[in-house]
Scaffold this motif. Structure first.
Motif, PDB file in Angstrom:
ATOM      1  N   ALA A  93      48.839  16.679  84.979  1.00  0.00           N
ATOM      2  CA  ALA A  93      49.972  17.359  85.616  1.00  0.00           C
ATOM      3  C   ALA A  93      51.312  16.804  85.144  1.00  0.00           C
ATOM      4  CB  ALA A  93      49.850  17.254  87.129  1.00  0.00           C
ATOM      5  N   ARG A  94      51.285  15.624  84.529  1.00  0.00           N
ATOM      6  CA  ARG A  94      52.551  15.021  84.077  1.00  0.00           C
ATOM      7  C   ARG A  94      53.211  15.844  82.986  1.00  0.00           C
ATOM      8  NH1 ARG A  94      49.578   9.176  84.503  1.00  0.00           N
ATOM      9  NH2 ARG A  94      49.312   9.419  86.751  1.00  0.00           N
ATOM     10  N   ASP A  95      52.379  16.536  82.183  1.00  0.00           N
ATOM     11  CA  ASP A  95      52.954  17.388  81.137  1.00  0.00           C
ATOM     12  C   ASP A  95      53.768  18.536  81.725  1.00  0.00           C
ATOM     13  OD1 ASP A  95      51.879  15.830  79.231  1.00  0.00           O
ATOM     14  OD2 ASP A  95      50.447  17.308  78.454  1.00  0.00           O
ATOM     15  N   TRP A  96      53.474  18.878  82.984  1.00  0.00           N
ATOM     16  CA  TRP A  96      54.200  19.989  83.612  1.00  0.00           C
ATOM     17  C   TRP A  96      55.505  19.530  84.265  1.00  0.00           C
ATOM     18  CZ3 TRP A  96      48.944  22.062  85.570  1.00  0.00           C
ATOM     19  CH2 TRP A  96      48.559  23.184  84.833  1.00  0.00           C
ATOM     20  N   VAL A  97      55.612  18.232  84.498  1.00  0.00           N
ATOM     21  CA  VAL A  97      56.829  17.724  85.132  1.00  0.00           C
ATOM     22  C   VAL A  97      57.966  17.807  84.111  1.00  0.00           C
ATOM     23  CG1 VAL A  97      57.952  15.690  86.115  1.00  0.00           C
ATOM     24  CG2 VAL A  97      55.556  16.194  86.671  1.00  0.00           C
ATOM     25  N   ASN A  98      58.987  18.575  84.447  1.00  0.00           N
ATOM     26  CA  ASN A  98      60.031  18.861  83.456  1.00  0.00           C
ATOM     27  C   ASN A  98      61.365  18.274  83.906  1.00  0.00           C
ATOM     28  OD1 ASN A  98      61.731  19.917  81.552  1.00  0.00           O
ATOM     29  ND2 ASN A  98      60.797  21.949  81.557  1.00  0.00           N
ATOM     30  N   SER A  99      61.691  17.108  83.359  1.00  0.00           N
ATOM     31  CA  SER A  99      63.003  16.514  83.640  1.00  0.00           C
ATOM     32  C   SER A  99      63.897  16.679  82.419  1.00  0.00           C
ATOM     33  CB  SER A  99      62.848  15.033  84.001  1.00  0.00           C
ATOM     34  OG  SER A  99      62.473  14.282  82.859  1.00  0.00           O
ATOM     35  N   GLY A 100      63.592  17.700  81.618  1.00  0.00           N
ATOM     36  CA  GLY A 100      64.326  17.954  80.373  1.00  0.00           C
ATOM     37  C   GLY A 100      63.395  17.680  79.203  1.00  0.00           C
ATOM     38  N   ARG A 101      63.246  18.659  78.329  1.00  0.00           N
ATOM     39  CA  ARG A 101      62.442  18.463  77.111  1.00  0.00           C
ATOM     40  C   ARG A 101      63.401  18.029  76.013  1.00  0.00           C
ATOM     41  NH1 ARG A 101      58.119  18.014  79.979  1.00  0.00           N
ATOM     42  NH2 ARG A 101      57.188  19.950  80.734  1.00  0.00           N
ATOM     43  N   LEU A 102      63.210  16.806  75.524  1.00  0.00           N
ATOM     44  CA  LEU A 102      64.225  16.203  74.655  1.00  0.00           C
ATOM     45  C   LEU A 102      64.320  16.900  73.302  1.00  0.00           C
ATOM     46  CD1 LEU A 102      63.399  12.614  75.782  1.00  0.00           C
ATOM     47  CD2 LEU A 102      65.583  13.759  76.106  1.00  0.00           C
ATOM     48  N   SER A 103      65.549  16.945  72.832  1.00  0.00           N
ATOM     49  CA  SER A 103      65.894  17.679  71.607  1.00  0.00           C
ATOM     50  C   SER A 103      65.049  17.256  70.412  1.00  0.00           C
ATOM     51  CB  SER A 103      67.365  17.435  71.277  1.00  0.00           C
ATOM     52  OG  SER A 103      67.695  17.954  70.007  1.00  0.00           O
ATOM     53  N   THR A 104      64.434  18.236  69.785  1.00  0.00           N
ATOM     54  CA  THR A 104      63.806  18.026  68.476  1.00  0.00           C
ATOM     55  C   THR A 104      64.319  19.152  67.583  1.00  0.00           C
ATOM     56  OG1 THR A 104      61.919  19.311  69.236  1.00  0.00           O
ATOM     57  CG2 THR A 104      61.677  16.917  69.284  1.00  0.00           C
ATOM     58  N   PRO A 105      64.372  18.939  66.262  1.00  0.00           N
ATOM     59  CA  PRO A 105      64.906  20.002  65.411  1.00  0.00           C
ATOM     60  C   PRO A 105      64.041  21.255  65.507  1.00  0.00           C
ATOM     61  CG  PRO A 105      64.641  17.948  64.175  1.00  0.00           C
ATOM     62  CD  PRO A 105      63.977  17.743  65.497  1.00  0.00           C
ATOM     63  N   CYS A 106      64.712  22.383  65.522  1.00  0.00           N
ATOM     64  CA  CYS A 106      64.025  23.673  65.513  1.00  0.00           C
ATOM     65  C   CYS A 106      63.257  23.813  64.200  1.00  0.00           C
ATOM     66  CB  CYS A 106      65.085  24.765  65.620  1.00  0.00           C
ATOM     67  SG  CYS A 106      64.459  26.429  65.489  1.00  0.00           S
ATOM     68  N   ILE A 107      62.069  24.401  64.260  1.00  0.00           N
ATOM     69  CA  ILE A 107      61.339  24.711  63.020  1.00  0.00           C
ATOM     70  C   ILE A 107      61.620  26.173  62.700  1.00  0.00           C
ATOM     71  CG2 ILE A 107      59.049  24.888  61.972  1.00  0.00           C
ATOM     72  CD1 ILE A 107      58.334  22.446  63.849  1.00  0.00           C
ATOM     73  N   TYR A 108      62.406  26.388  61.648  1.00  0.00           N
ATOM     74  CA  TYR A 108      62.881  27.742  61.355  1.00  0.00           C
ATOM     75  C   TYR A 108      61.736  28.645  60.937  1.00  0.00           C
ATOM     76  CZ  TYR A 108      67.351  25.283  61.249  1.00  0.00           C
ATOM     77  OH  TYR A 108      68.431  24.509  61.568  1.00  0.00           O
ATOM     78  N   ALA A 109      61.835  29.910  61.376  1.00  0.00           N
ATOM     79  CA  ALA A 109      60.846  30.903  60.960  1.00  0.00           C
ATOM     80  C   ALA A 109      61.046  31.159  59.475  1.00  0.00           C
ATOM     81  CB  ALA A 109      61.044  32.190  61.746  1.00  0.00           C
ATOM     82  N   THR A 110      59.995  31.061  58.704  1.00  0.00           N
ATOM     83  CA  THR A 110      60.109  31.269  57.255  1.00  0.00           C
ATOM     84  C   THR A 110      58.775  31.743  56.703  1.00  0.00           C
ATOM     85  OG1 THR A 110      60.484  30.189  55.121  1.00  0.00           O
ATOM     86  CG2 THR A 110      59.631  28.799  56.886  1.00  0.00           C
ATOM     87  N   THR A 111      58.856  32.467  55.597  1.00  0.00           N
ATOM     88  CA  THR A 111      57.634  32.860  54.904  1.00  0.00           C
ATOM     89  C   THR A 111      57.509  32.073  53.594  1.00  0.00           C
ATOM     90  OG1 THR A 111      58.845  34.672  53.872  1.00  0.00           O
ATOM     91  CG2 THR A 111      57.605  35.192  55.867  1.00  0.00           C
ATOM     92  N   GLY A 112      58.222  30.929  53.524  1.00  0.00           N
ATOM     93  CA  GLY A 112      58.127  30.089  52.335  1.00  0.00           C
ATOM     94  C   GLY A 112      56.675  29.697  52.063  1.00  0.00           C
ATOM     95  N   PRO A 113      56.301  29.601  50.760  1.00  0.00           N
ATOM     96  CA  PRO A 113      54.916  29.260  50.408  1.00  0.00           C
ATOM     97  C   PRO A 113      54.426  28.010  51.142  1.00  0.00           C
ATOM     98  CG  PRO A 113      56.157  29.802  48.440  1.00  0.00           C
ATOM     99  CD  PRO A 113      57.126  29.795  49.572  1.00  0.00           C
ATOM    100  N   ASP A 114      53.180  28.063  51.620  1.00  0.00           N
ATOM    101  CA  ASP A 114      52.621  26.964  52.399  1.00  0.00           C
ATOM    102  C   ASP A 114      51.156  26.811  52.010  1.00  0.00           C
ATOM    103  OD1 ASP A 114      52.289  24.969  54.237  1.00  0.00           O
ATOM    104  OD2 ASP A 114      52.392  26.258  56.002  1.00  0.00           O
ATOM    105  N   ASP A 115      50.604  25.677  52.343  1.00  0.00           N
ATOM    106  CA  ASP A 115      49.182  25.428  52.096  1.00  0.00           C
ATOM    107  C   ASP A 115      48.598  24.782  53.347  1.00  0.00           C
ATOM    108  OD1 ASP A 115      46.708  24.068  51.321  1.00  0.00           O
ATOM    109  OD2 ASP A 115      47.265  24.675  49.280  1.00  0.00           O
ATOM    110  N   PRO A 116      47.583  25.399  53.929  1.00  0.00           N
ATOM    111  CA  PRO A 116      47.050  24.904  55.209  1.00  0.00           C
ATOM    112  C   PRO A 116      46.418  23.513  55.114  1.00  0.00           C
ATOM    113  CG  PRO A 116      45.660  26.660  54.321  1.00  0.00           C
ATOM    114  CD  PRO A 116      46.883  26.598  53.458  1.00  0.00           C
TER     115      PRO A 116
END
Lengths: 62, 516
Positions: B392-415
């Motif tokens: 239940a601790r994951d649900w306790v929200n006292s602010g989700r700390l800033s992390t860089p946004c992962i931009y939507a992209t179709t750039g080539p990737d490899d799984p």
């Protein structure tokens, strides 16, 4: 996995009796609190977001 | 000790006497976002005029929680050593309900990162470091007490009217960047409105000075006994100054609540009687943004573009990421290296980031100030469950700390390659010899070659990467080799396990055109 909406508890009458027993002696507010906790515990146990969404949809269905 | 606000000197601008030559970029507002943008442009060789209505750094600590990404940006601009020396790094957060701690979390330092996950430092200190750098940079023309009173954009540029103590003058520039904050005058002059939600919750924030030695941790209380069932947050900052945020609820009167005779007794209940009140302010929560951040030749960055509630430190950190995203694009377009469409990708990517920050912050705000009824029921029961069940601790929200946004992209990737370094994400740091990978990236697009030779591609420098455990964990995963195309803002554009020169050149072209 998809949501099981067919009987899945061996003795449903027993479980319903246990559920109601858990609420015995509680005020309405305490009962709401217990239900909320129960829901969160079970939702976490299920985990699968597709199953949880299907459960929400089924509950909302009139 | 309390901060001494010495004014920066005003110098009469040349435009008062004769028309100034057309400028490339005029930046309006020398807060953290405007300063970072000017410094980033300067290191790319692009000059700017930076206009500031005032003549001193911000009053009060304001934005004081700097994320790892912001520290990495400060490093490129040459102030990270000062920020690290002065600031208070932290990784442990404690969450309390009532007067009991219900759990703690540790963002944990990772040996793969040079920078701590978070560092507290009053905004005025950061502005001082940035301002000193800007004043020393010949490519930055920083003008204090230059207040913008008019803005007139056309198809190829902007005319700006500016008032100084010696009268008004005009400037022409190819682009104007509005970094003039939450109450942006540029936004008002262009008659642009915010979309989104204004929450009724009000918070009181205060800087207090005290001799105590509280640990360098983030303390958050839901419904503490000392504050009438509202939320409270305590952070340690530099110079024995602590920052306290207290929720006031929807009906609080900001003026009344800011009076010392109201504020001091509240704070006494948190930290005891031995402190000096340094600064106090009351604000309301807002989750709002401009529909578009790019309006022809006028571009908005930071609070002028989006307002985000503070829990999660997503406001200023998000603003610095705006500047980080915009700087290389603006420089490349002005140099003729990239088509103007590259600027559109700033709008696309930073609107995505603002929406993510707004989504996260609205959820935290709802959790702190739930509506009566089922919202409060679930909030309260999550807090009750968190005491007895870890999930239940994951649900306790006292602010989700800033992390860089992962931009939507179709750039080539490899799984086969790790998720942390997928296209759209900021390149994760890793040790490299005696230094660090991010520091070795430079200011241009680059190709990282890991365990392989890179095919030769025109205008694309190659950085051979030393393989170590951090590089394996963050860049290789199950693959034995990899190539990463990294943008000038250190965002990963594309990656391959194997690629030929043609594939890489195609991804490089997409990078400079700002294609998603």
């Amino acid at each position: 996995m998809s949501l099981i909406d067919t009987p899945n508890i061996d003795d449903p009458d027993d479980f319903l009796a246990e559920l109601l027993a858990a609420h015995r002696g509680l005020t309405e507010a305490q009962s709401h609190a217990l239900n909320a906790q129960l829901l969160l515990i079970l939702a976490n146990h299920v985990g699968d977001p597709a199953v949880l969404r299907a459960a929400l949809a089924l509950a909302r269905q009139r | 000790m309390a901060h001494a606000y010495a004014p920066f000197p005003y110098v009469a601008p040349p435009g008062l006497n004769a028309p100034e030559p057309r400028h490339k970029v005029v930046i309006i507002g020398a807060g953290p976002v405007g300063l970072v943008l000017a410094l980033d442009l300067a290191r790319r060789g692009t000059p700017s005029v930076l206009l500031e209505a005032g003549d001193a750094v911000a009053t009060g600590s304001r934005a004081m929680g700097w994320s790892r990404r912001s520290l990495e940006i400060f490093d490129r601009l040459g102030i990270a050593d000062k920020v690290l020396e002065k600031g208070v790094p932290w990784s442990v957060g404690r969450v309390c309900h009532g007067d009991d701690e219900i759990f703690s979390f540790d963002l944990a330092e990772d040996p793969g990162d040079r920078m701590p996950p978070f560092l507290n430092l009053q905004q005025y200190h950061v502005e001082h470091f940035l301002t000193d750098r800007a004043l020393a940079d010949p490519l930055i023309d920083l003008r204090f007490r230059n207040r913008v009173t008019g803005i007139d954009p056309d198809a190829d540029g902007v005319q700006v009217t500016i008032r100084t103590p010696d009268g008004s003058y005009m400037l022409a520039a190819d682009y104007a960047i509005a970094c003039d904050g939450a109450r942006s005058t540029v936004r008002a002059m262009l008659d642009l409105d915010f979309e989104g939600e204004l929450f009724e919750e009000r918070f009181l924030i205060a800087d207090v000075e005290m001799e105590g030695d509280l640990p360098s941790e983030r303390w958050f209380w839901f419904e503490p006994g000392f504050h009438d069932g509202q939320s409270a947050l305590l952070h340690r900052q530099a110079d024995n100054i602590y920052r306290i945020d207290l929720q006031l609820g929807p009906h609080a009167d900001p003026k009344d609540e800011s009076r010392p005779e109201r504020v001091i007794p509240r704070i006494e209940q948190v930290i005891g009687p031995d402190f000096d009140l340094d600064w106090v302010s009351v604000y309301s929560f807002q989750c709002r943004r401009l529909g578009e951040f790019v309006h022809g030749r006028v571009i908005f960055a930071g609070d002028s573009a989006h307002l985000i509630p503070p829990f999660g430190a997503r406001g200023a950190n998000g603003g610095l990421q705006d500047a980080d995203n915009l700087g290389w694009k603006l420089a490349a377009v002005l140099d003729g290296r990239a088509p103007p469409s590259l600027i559109d990708s700033y709008n696309r990517e930073r609107v995505q980031a603002a929406d993510e920050n707004i989504r996260q912050s609205s959820r935290a705000t709802r959790f702190m100030g739930p509506a009566n009824g089922v919202e409060r029921l679930f909030r309260d029961q999550i807090l009750a469950l968190a005491r007895k069940a870890p999930f239940a601790r994951d649900w306790v929200n006292s602010g989700r700390l800033s992390t860089p946004c992962i931009y939507a992209t179709t750039g080539p990737d490899d799984p086969r390659l790790p998720a942390i370094s997928r296209p759209g994400a900021v390149a994760p740091d890793a040790p490299q010899g005696a230094g660090w990978l991010l520091a070795a990236l430079g200011r241009d697009a680059m190709l990282l070659a890991i365990n392989c030779d890179a095919p030769a591609v025109a205008d694309l420098p190659v950085l051979p990467v030393e393989v170590n455990p951090a590089v394996v964990a963050r860049y290789l995963g199950r693959a034995g080799r990899a190539l990463y195309l990294v943008r000038p803002d250190q965002v990963i554009a594309a990656r391959w396990v194997e690629a030929d020169a043609r594939q890489i050149a195609k991804a490089l072209a997409a990078l400079w055109e700002g294609r998603a």
